[in-house]
Design a protein around this motif. Sequence first.
Motif, PDB file in Angstrom:
ATOM      1  N   GLU A   8       0.800  -1.224   0.000  1.00  0.00           N
ATOM      2  CA  GLU A   8       0.000   0.000   0.000  1.00  0.00           C
ATOM      3  C   GLU A   8       0.835   1.278   0.000  1.00  0.00           C
ATOM      4  OE1 GLU A   8      -2.702  -0.343   3.286  1.00  0.00           O
ATOM      5  OE2 GLU A   8      -4.169  -1.398   2.068  1.00  0.00           O
ATOM      6  N   LYS A   9       2.066   1.216   0.509  1.00  0.00           N
ATOM      7  CA  LYS A   9       2.880   2.422   0.590  1.00  0.00           C
ATOM      8  C   LYS A   9       3.668   2.648  -0.702  1.00  0.00           C
ATOM      9  CE  LYS A   9       3.441   2.513   5.592  1.00  0.00           C
ATOM     10  NZ  LYS A   9       4.398   2.550   6.725  1.00  0.00           N
ATOM     11  N   ASP A  10       3.661   3.886  -1.162  1.00  0.00           N
ATOM     12  CA  ASP A  10       4.394   4.252  -2.376  1.00  0.00           C
ATOM     13  C   ASP A  10       5.753   4.807  -1.965  1.00  0.00           C
ATOM     14  OD1 ASP A  10       5.372   5.155  -4.753  1.00  0.00           O
ATOM     15  OD2 ASP A  10       3.513   6.116  -5.393  1.00  0.00           O
ATOM     16  N   TYR A  11       6.765   3.928  -1.936  1.00  0.00           N
ATOM     17  CA  TYR A  11       8.079   4.337  -1.487  1.00  0.00           C
ATOM     18  C   TYR A  11       8.765   5.270  -2.481  1.00  0.00           C
ATOM     19  CZ  TYR A  11       7.680   0.822   2.163  1.00  0.00           C
ATOM     20  OH  TYR A  11       7.280   0.105   3.254  1.00  0.00           O
ATOM     21  N   TYR A  12       8.407   5.156  -3.752  1.00  0.00           N
ATOM     22  CA  TYR A  12       8.973   6.076  -4.742  1.00  0.00           C
ATOM     23  C   TYR A  12       8.529   7.507  -4.441  1.00  0.00           C
ATOM     24  CZ  TYR A  12      10.265   1.967  -7.474  1.00  0.00           C
ATOM     25  OH  TYR A  12      10.812   0.782  -7.887  1.00  0.00           O
ATOM     26  N   LYS A  13       7.265   7.649  -4.036  1.00  0.00           N
ATOM     27  CA  LYS A  13       6.740   8.968  -3.705  1.00  0.00           C
ATOM     28  C   LYS A  13       7.388   9.502  -2.435  1.00  0.00           C
ATOM     29  CE  LYS A  13       2.366  11.444  -3.011  1.00  0.00           C
ATOM     30  NZ  LYS A  13       0.896  11.303  -2.935  1.00  0.00           N
ATOM     31  N   LYS A  19       9.655   5.845 -10.823  1.00  0.00           N
ATOM     32  CA  LYS A  19       9.734   4.397 -10.650  1.00  0.00           C
ATOM     33  C   LYS A  19      10.908   3.781 -11.411  1.00  0.00           C
ATOM     34  CE  LYS A  19       4.839   3.746  -9.637  1.00  0.00           C
ATOM     35  NZ  LYS A  19       3.574   3.081  -9.998  1.00  0.00           N
ATOM     36  N   TYR A  71       9.137  -5.772  -4.369  1.00  0.00           N
ATOM     37  CA  TYR A  71       8.184  -4.696  -4.096  1.00  0.00           C
ATOM     38  C   TYR A  71       7.465  -4.277  -5.379  1.00  0.00           C
ATOM     39  CZ  TYR A  71       6.593   0.094  -3.128  1.00  0.00           C
ATOM     40  OH  TYR A  71       5.854   1.232  -3.013  1.00  0.00           O
ATOM     41  N   ASP A  72       8.220  -4.097  -6.468  1.00  0.00           N
ATOM     42  CA  ASP A  72       7.615  -3.702  -7.742  1.00  0.00           C
ATOM     43  C   ASP A  72       6.645  -4.766  -8.247  1.00  0.00           C
ATOM     44  OD1 ASP A  72       8.995  -1.334  -7.759  1.00  0.00           O
ATOM     45  OD2 ASP A  72      10.621  -2.048  -9.046  1.00  0.00           O
ATOM     46  N   ARG A  75       3.498  -4.613  -6.157  1.00  0.00           N
ATOM     47  CA  ARG A  75       2.698  -3.427  -6.516  1.00  0.00           C
ATOM     48  C   ARG A  75       2.022  -3.606  -7.870  1.00  0.00           C
ATOM     49  NH1 ARG A  75       1.600   1.093  -3.463  1.00  0.00           N
ATOM     50  NH2 ARG A  75       2.135   2.451  -5.180  1.00  0.00           N
ATOM     51  N   ASN A  80      -2.491  -0.247  -5.742  1.00  0.00           N
ATOM     52  CA  ASN A  80      -2.540   0.433  -4.460  1.00  0.00           C
ATOM     53  C   ASN A  80      -3.625  -0.168  -3.596  1.00  0.00           C
ATOM     54  OD1 ASN A  80      -0.501   2.255  -5.125  1.00  0.00           O
ATOM     55  ND2 ASN A  80      -1.939   3.514  -6.271  1.00  0.00           N
TER      56      ASN A  80
END
Length: 394
Positions: A8-13, A19, A71-72, A75, A80
């Motif tokens: 659920e967490k967007d680590y790129y953001k 990405k 992780y990718d 996702r 999300n």
Amino acid sequence: MSTKDFIEKDYYKVLGVPKDATEAEIKKAYRKLAREFHPDANKGNVKAEERFKEISEANDVLGDPKKRKEYDEARTLFGNGGFRPGPGAGGGSFNFDLGDLFGGAQGQGGGAGGGFGGGLGDVFGGLFNRGGPTTGTRTQPRRGQDIESEVTLSFTEAIEGATVPLRMSSQAPCKACSGTGDANGTPRVCPTCVGTGQVARGSGGGFSLTDPCPDCKGRGLIAENPCEVCKGSGRAKSSRTMQVRIPAGVSDGQRIRLRGKGAPGERGGPAGDLYVVVHVKDHPVFGRKGDNLTVTVPVTFTEAALGGEVRVPTLGGPSVTLKLPPGTPNGRTMRARGKGAVRNDGTRGDLLVTVEVSVPKDLTGKARDALEAYREATAGEDPRAELFQSAKGA
């Protein structure tokens, strides 16, 4: 941190990178944000501390090629929080409650979840090295605490550099129980957090946050027979003396960071850092202005008026000779190159020499006669005439 959080967490953001960012770009973004939000730079700022934790968590995943790949993939599969069915699944996208997907008790019996057995926690149990119910648990390494100390140097030591002994006290693995917290050396895995040291709490909006486990205090282990020395914490106060090299050219109040010289880590975790605040004593002759040293040198009236050579001391080295031009005024500053403080690149600053005309308090008869003759010879000169003209014209 649960698998649900990773999806659920967007680590790129969080790191502010695209990405397709390279490893170098991720590393650069992390370092910049870590410096900005580090707790040491934001004393008492709870929001900055939480932000720093998010940044560190994101870097832990994206900075590891294997974790980043997993992780990718996760996702891509779940988006999300929404499950994306493959072709032929009737089109559109399903929105599952990830709490149901990852709750081990869900999916038992019939229904759509039955195909997943004990929940997706079983399927992705090894994701990011976190074992599910069938793979067992593993407590996580913990980084040692940062330590701050102070040292007082002489002026010369600060300029030339010095190795000084520092006696430090910090928390280290308890020697009595070998850091286990248990008197018998056999702690058990905490049943509340299953050895992770963290528990999830729902916050609404389809995601959850984690807190240190209240039962094991974030250790992931519980001592059945608490050690009498550390009271079951696995950590005890330890004192040690370390020889620390202070680099040349440090200034008063400077804070030096020595990586990995802080408190030892726990369960194989890295040691913390040592921060040394430097205090520098004054020198009776020399001062400092940035990378330059300063000194005030008295000269006689005749040396200033007629010119001459003046010998000037340097810090820790042979004296230098400066040539005074005729008519040197009081307060003039001259420069002796390369006789200052050491710079970061190994070169040296300069020695700034300020001339101070010395006025004799007592004059002998011959000296007084000579000055009287000089006063008569210059009787027509008024050094303050221009001063008064400027005052009238202003």
